[in-house]
Write an enzyme that holds these catalytic residues in place. Structure first.
Site, PDB file in Angstrom:
ATOM      1  N   HIS A 115      20.773   3.909 -31.943  1.00 48.89           N
ATOM      2  CA  HIS A 115      19.625   4.772 -31.608  1.00 48.89           C
ATOM      3  C   HIS A 115      19.647   6.045 -32.443  1.00 48.89           C
ATOM      4  O   HIS A 115      20.634   6.327 -33.142  1.00 48.89           O
ATOM      5  CB  HIS A 115      19.593   5.078 -30.112  1.00 48.89           C
ATOM      6  CG  HIS A 115      20.809   5.794 -29.573  1.00 48.89           C
ATOM      7  ND1 HIS A 115      21.032   7.139 -29.780  1.00 48.89           N
ATOM      8  CD2 HIS A 115      21.879   5.354 -28.842  1.00 48.89           C
ATOM      9  CE1 HIS A 115      22.158   7.506 -29.180  1.00 48.89           C
ATOM     10  NE2 HIS A 115      22.697   6.433 -28.612  1.00 48.89           N
ATOM     11  N   ASP A 151       0.817  -1.214   0.000  1.00 46.63           N
ATOM     12  CA  ASP A 151       0.000   0.000   0.000  1.00 46.63           C
ATOM     13  C   ASP A 151       0.852   1.266   0.000  1.00 46.63           C
ATOM     14  O   ASP A 151       0.406   2.325   0.433  1.00 46.63           O
ATOM     15  CB  ASP A 151      -0.976   0.001   1.176  1.00 46.63           C
ATOM     16  CG  ASP A 151      -0.242  -0.053   2.510  1.00 46.63           C
ATOM     17  OD1 ASP A 151       0.992  -0.260   2.494  1.00 46.63           O
ATOM     18  OD2 ASP A 151      -0.892   0.132   3.545  1.00 46.63           O
ATOM     19  N   TYR A 186      28.852   2.452 -29.219  1.00 48.18           N
ATOM     20  CA  TYR A 186      28.780   1.400 -28.204  1.00 48.18           C
ATOM     21  C   TYR A 186      29.443   0.153 -28.794  1.00 48.18           C
ATOM     22  O   TYR A 186      28.861  -0.508 -29.661  1.00 48.18           O
ATOM     23  CB  TYR A 186      27.315   1.127 -27.836  1.00 48.18           C
ATOM     24  CG  TYR A 186      26.575   2.432 -27.559  1.00 48.18           C
ATOM     25  CD1 TYR A 186      26.606   3.012 -26.294  1.00 48.18           C
ATOM     26  CD2 TYR A 186      25.905   3.100 -28.587  1.00 48.18           C
ATOM     27  CE1 TYR A 186      25.979   4.224 -26.057  1.00 48.18           C
ATOM     28  CE2 TYR A 186      25.271   4.308 -28.364  1.00 48.18           C
ATOM     29  CZ  TYR A 186      25.301   4.874 -27.093  1.00 48.18           C
ATOM     30  OH  TYR A 186      24.688   6.077 -26.880  1.00 48.18           O
ATOM     31  N   GLU A 204      22.267  13.751 -29.118  1.00 47.35           N
ATOM     32  CA  GLU A 204      22.931  12.745 -28.291  1.00 47.35           C
ATOM     33  C   GLU A 204      23.473  11.563 -29.078  1.00 47.35           C
ATOM     34  O   GLU A 204      23.057  10.415 -28.876  1.00 47.35           O
ATOM     35  CB  GLU A 204      21.973  12.246 -27.207  1.00 47.35           C
ATOM     36  CG  GLU A 204      20.590  11.836 -27.688  1.00 47.35           C
ATOM     37  CD  GLU A 204      19.746  11.306 -26.534  1.00 47.35           C
ATOM     38  OE1 GLU A 204      20.212  10.384 -25.856  1.00 47.35           O
ATOM     39  OE2 GLU A 204      18.625  11.799 -26.325  1.00 47.35           O
ATOM     40  N   ARG A 245      28.456   8.277 -25.028  1.00 47.23           N
ATOM     41  CA  ARG A 245      27.380   9.138 -25.541  1.00 47.23           C
ATOM     42  C   ARG A 245      27.634  10.540 -25.009  1.00 47.23           C
ATOM     43  O   ARG A 245      28.102  10.692 -23.869  1.00 47.23           O
ATOM     44  CB  ARG A 245      26.000   8.640 -25.099  1.00 47.23           C
ATOM     45  CG  ARG A 245      24.847   9.489 -25.583  1.00 47.23           C
ATOM     46  CD  ARG A 245      23.486   8.783 -25.471  1.00 47.23           C
ATOM     47  NE  ARG A 245      23.105   8.434 -24.120  1.00 47.23           N
ATOM     48  CZ  ARG A 245      23.148   7.209 -23.609  1.00 47.23           C
ATOM     49  NH1 ARG A 245      23.561   6.207 -24.363  1.00 47.23           N
ATOM     50  NH2 ARG A 245      22.781   6.979 -22.356  1.00 47.23           N
ATOM     51  N   ASP A 300      18.215  16.682 -19.596  1.00 46.54           N
ATOM     52  CA  ASP A 300      18.592  15.339 -20.064  1.00 46.54           C
ATOM     53  C   ASP A 300      20.003  15.445 -20.642  1.00 46.54           C
ATOM     54  O   ASP A 300      20.174  15.907 -21.767  1.00 46.54           O
ATOM     55  CB  ASP A 300      17.575  14.877 -21.125  1.00 46.54           C
ATOM     56  CG  ASP A 300      17.859  13.473 -21.621  1.00 46.54           C
ATOM     57  OD1 ASP A 300      18.759  12.807 -21.081  1.00 46.54           O
ATOM     58  OD2 ASP A 300      17.163  13.041 -22.578  1.00 46.54           O
ATOM     59  N   GLU A 351      25.420  14.086 -24.726  1.00 44.87           N
ATOM     60  CA  GLU A 351      24.053  14.575 -24.937  1.00 44.87           C
ATOM     61  C   GLU A 351      23.881  15.975 -24.371  1.00 44.87           C
ATOM     62  O   GLU A 351      24.181  16.218 -23.193  1.00 44.87           O
ATOM     63  CB  GLU A 351      23.052  13.632 -24.242  1.00 44.87           C
ATOM     64  CG  GLU A 351      21.618  14.123 -24.289  1.00 44.87           C
ATOM     65  CD  GLU A 351      20.638  13.121 -23.688  1.00 44.87           C
ATOM     66  OE1 GLU A 351      21.030  12.357 -22.791  1.00 44.87           O
ATOM     67  OE2 GLU A 351      19.470  13.123 -24.133  1.00 44.87           O
ATOM     68  N   HIS A 357      15.623  13.685 -29.395  1.00 43.61           N
ATOM     69  CA  HIS A 357      14.166  13.684 -29.210  1.00 43.61           C
ATOM     70  C   HIS A 357      13.758  15.044 -28.694  1.00 43.61           C
ATOM     71  O   HIS A 357      14.587  15.801 -28.158  1.00 43.61           O
ATOM     72  CB  HIS A 357      13.762  12.569 -28.232  1.00 43.61           C
ATOM     73  CG  HIS A 357      14.535  12.586 -26.952  1.00 43.61           C
ATOM     74  ND1 HIS A 357      14.226  13.405 -25.899  1.00 43.61           N
ATOM     75  CD2 HIS A 357      15.657  11.900 -26.564  1.00 43.61           C
ATOM     76  CE1 HIS A 357      15.100  13.219 -24.914  1.00 43.61           C
ATOM     77  NE2 HIS A 357      15.986  12.316 -25.293  1.00 43.61           N
ATOM     78  N   HIS A 411      19.895   1.376 -21.638  1.00 42.64           N
ATOM     79  CA  HIS A 411      19.053   1.751 -20.501  1.00 42.64           C
ATOM     80  C   HIS A 411      19.543   1.103 -19.209  1.00 42.64           C
ATOM     81  O   HIS A 411      18.765   0.608 -18.405  1.00 42.64           O
ATOM     82  CB  HIS A 411      17.589   1.392 -20.769  1.00 42.64           C
ATOM     83  CG  HIS A 411      16.967   2.241 -21.822  1.00 42.64           C
ATOM     84  ND1 HIS A 411      15.739   1.982 -22.387  1.00 42.64           N
ATOM     85  CD2 HIS A 411      17.408   3.377 -22.423  1.00 42.64           C
ATOM     86  CE1 HIS A 411      15.463   2.914 -23.289  1.00 42.64           C
ATOM     87  NE2 HIS A 411      16.460   3.766 -23.331  1.00 42.64           N
ATOM     88  N   ASP A 433      24.151   9.389 -17.776  1.00 41.87           N
ATOM     89  CA  ASP A 433      23.005  10.020 -18.446  1.00 41.87           C
ATOM     90  C   ASP A 433      22.009  10.343 -17.340  1.00 41.87           C
ATOM     91  O   ASP A 433      21.352   9.445 -16.793  1.00 41.87           O
ATOM     92  CB  ASP A 433      22.409   9.044 -19.470  1.00 41.87           C
ATOM     93  CG  ASP A 433      21.253   9.650 -20.259  1.00 41.87           C
ATOM     94  OD1 ASP A 433      20.728  10.717 -19.867  1.00 41.87           O
ATOM     95  OD2 ASP A 433      20.866   9.039 -21.277  1.00 41.87           O
ATOM     96  N   HIS A 467      11.060  12.465 -23.066  1.00 44.47           N
ATOM     97  CA  HIS A 467      10.838  12.196 -24.496  1.00 44.47           C
ATOM     98  C   HIS A 467       9.536  12.918 -24.813  1.00 44.47           C
ATOM     99  O   HIS A 467       8.450  12.358 -24.717  1.00 44.47           O
ATOM    100  CB  HIS A 467      10.739  10.696 -24.766  1.00 44.47           C
ATOM    101  CG  HIS A 467      12.046   9.989 -24.569  1.00 44.47           C
ATOM    102  ND1 HIS A 467      12.210   8.637 -24.721  1.00 44.47           N
ATOM    103  CD2 HIS A 467      13.272  10.458 -24.239  1.00 44.47           C
ATOM    104  CE1 HIS A 467      13.473   8.310 -24.486  1.00 44.47           C
ATOM    105  NE2 HIS A 467      14.129   9.399 -24.186  1.00 44.47           N
TER     106      HIS A 467
HETATM  107  N1  GLY Z   1      17.837   9.693 -20.826  1.00 43.13           N
HETATM  108  C1  GLY Z   1      16.974   9.310 -21.844  1.00 43.13           C
HETATM  109  C2  GLY Z   1      17.452   9.745 -23.135  1.00 43.13           C
HETATM  110  O1  GLY Z   1      18.557  10.234 -23.258  1.00 43.13           O
HETATM  111  O2  GLY Z   1      16.740   9.702 -24.090  1.00 43.13           O
HETATM  112 MN    MN Z   2      17.819  12.003 -24.309  1.00 46.15          MN
HETATM  113 MN    MN Z   3      19.644  11.119 -21.709  1.00 46.44          MN
END
Ligand code: GLY
Ligand code: MN
Ligand code: MN
Length: 458
Positions: free
Chosen positions: A363, A50, A401, A397, A425, A284, A427, A367, A255, A272, A374
């Site tokens: 990827h 709960d 990899y 970004e 990465r 982000d 970003e 975004h 992820h 990230d 996102h």
């Molecule tokens: N942290 C999520 C992305 O970079 O899209």
């Molecule tokens: Mn992102």
């Molecule tokens: Mn990110």
């Protein structure tokens, strides 16, 4: 410990004030034409038993109302006269409940503080909804997302359709509010850009602290703590998404949020992470650096390649460009560099056309960013990519990899061991700006997070 933990946040933000929400409702009402919109708030979500997760408002509902309680429903009714177009159903004041879960604004409070025309207890929604929807030409409601409200909307709509032969009118269409609402949300106002600057600023500071705290023998979790401690102590709600703190090969899991490993001498650390501030605007940011302060030759080569790709992609963010072009710009630089390094083989155009790089870069390059990390908004309208215009905000970004998780495509070289376990990465969050204000056509909201090679070794 009390059985119910969540206390709804009662703050009303200083910059995005009720005037901003009222303007948004007015613009949405104009876009709705004759359709009546039903926009539900988020419910509380169970964590386990709960205990609930901290409350997170539905972004569409927040955008229009600025009201931060669960279990509410907003009606926007363009077919009604002035002064009856914004109706809010809320949880009523109830001391016995509020002593557990926090103060509620109640029906009187939302009229006085949130610009609501008419307020009702949520329990009255089933009986009052049909009357409020009566006379609308359509009903704008997002099907499939609000299980407790959807049957009420469908029942009210069905009732109208049944009566149409006798009364002569009914809402003939159930339409999606999202294309209209998300078109508005995609285009940020100056006030929203200010809030995004705030979220990005706190997020950038956290990355600087994290890099200073990282050292061989430490742990990913300790670095997560440094980052999230800074978010909270800066007044943010917390992380905007599960912080990724990924040492070495963990960075090749896009992820990775376990953050359960030790930091090893000789590895890179990919972080990230971004915060969500009081009114839900988000940062982000990703940065990658050597844990021991020195890149190896292979790490440096790939880091400089990703940085070159990212800088080129950011330079392409300007009014009239497209997110597609931003991606294509980054991708071309990456593929050319990978060909030079011998990690890919062939002609740049055919490698891109065949997707023969996807075992190394799987990827897209970014975004939209806003109330959702996102964020909402179309990237394409039919065949046409959406043009970037001032007020849009997107992440840039690119990454690389190198692992053996994915098979090397036929015709591409096997990966030498010396490259494996490198995940990088970089970003940033970038606002499209009018060229007359900023000649380059963009503003990097996250510029306070350093990324030059020398800074990553500092
Ligand atoms: N942290 C999520 C992305 O970079 O899209
Ligand atoms: Mn992102
Ligand atoms: Mn990110």
């Amino acid at each position: 410990m009390p059985a119910i933990l969540t206390v709804p946040c009662r703050s009303v933000s200083a910059v995005i004030d009720q005037h901003c929400h009222a303007e948004r409702r007015q613009r949405f009402l104009e876009l709705l034409g004759g359709a009546a919109a039903v926009i539900p708030a988020a419910p509380l979500v169970t964590h386990h038993a709960d205990c609930e997760w901290p409350f997170r408002q539905n972004s569409d509902f927040w955008y229009l109302t600025g009201f931060d309680e669960p279990d509410a429903v907003a009606l926007l009714l363009p077919h009604r006269p002035e002064g009856e177009r914004y109706v809010l159903f809320v949880q009523p004041r109830e001391p016995g409940a509020e002593v557990w879960t926090g103060r509620r604004w109640g029906t009187e409070g939302v009229v006085h503080h949130f610009g609501v025309d008419i307020a009702h207890p949520l329990a009255d929604l089933p009986t009052l909804l049909p009357d409020y929807l009566h006379g609308a030409e359509g009903i704008a409601f997002r099907v499939g997302h609000h299980p407790s409200v959807e049957p009420l909307v469908l029942k009210a709509w069905a009732g109208q359709l049944d009566r149409q032969p006798r009364v002569g009118s009914a809402a003939l269409a159930l339409v999606a509010p999202c294309p209209l609402l998300h078109r508005l949300r995609l285009q940020k106002t100056p006030e929203e850009l200010e809030r995004l600057r705030k979220a990005c600023g706190i997020s950038a500071e956290a990355h600087e602290l994290a890099r200073q705290a990282a050292a061989p023998g430490g742990s990913e979790r300790q670095i997560q703590a440094v980052i999230e401690q800074h978010f909270l102590s800066s007044g943010a709600r917390g992380p905007a998404y599960g912080s990724i703190v990924a040492g070495g090969d963990n960075a090749c899991v896009l992820h990775y949020i376990a953050n359960s490993d030790v930091l090893r001498d000789g590895d890179l650390l990919l972080i990230d992470a971004g915060c969500s501030i009081s009114d839900y605007y988000n940062g982000d940011i990703t940065r990658t650096f050597p844990i021991n302060g020195r890149f190896s030759g292979e790490q440096r080569a790939l880091y400089e390649l990703v940085l070159e790709a990212q800088n080129a992609a950011i330079a392409s963010v300007k009014p009239g460009g497209t997110a597609e072009e931003v991606h294509a710009t980054a991708l071309r630089v990456l593929v050319e560099g990978l060909l030079d390094l011998g990690l890919l083989a062939g002609q740049v155009d055919s490698v891109i056309e065949q997707g023969a790089y996807r075992h190394l870069y799987m990827h897209r390059t970014g975004h939209w960013l806003g109330l959702d990390v996102h964020d909402v908004g179309a990237y394409r309208l039919g065949e046409h990519p959406v043009s970037l215009s001032p007020g849009m905000v997107l992440t840039v970004e690119p990454g690389l990899y190198v692992s053996d998780r994915l098979p090397v495509p036929e015709g591409q070289p096997a990966i030498e061991e010396r490259w494996k376990g490198i995940g990088i990465r970089i970003e940033d969050d970038v606002a499209v700006r009018d060229g007359s204000e900023l000649a380059c056509g963009h503003e990097v909201l996250t510029a306070a997070a350093l990324k030059d090679t020398a800074d990553m070794e500092g």
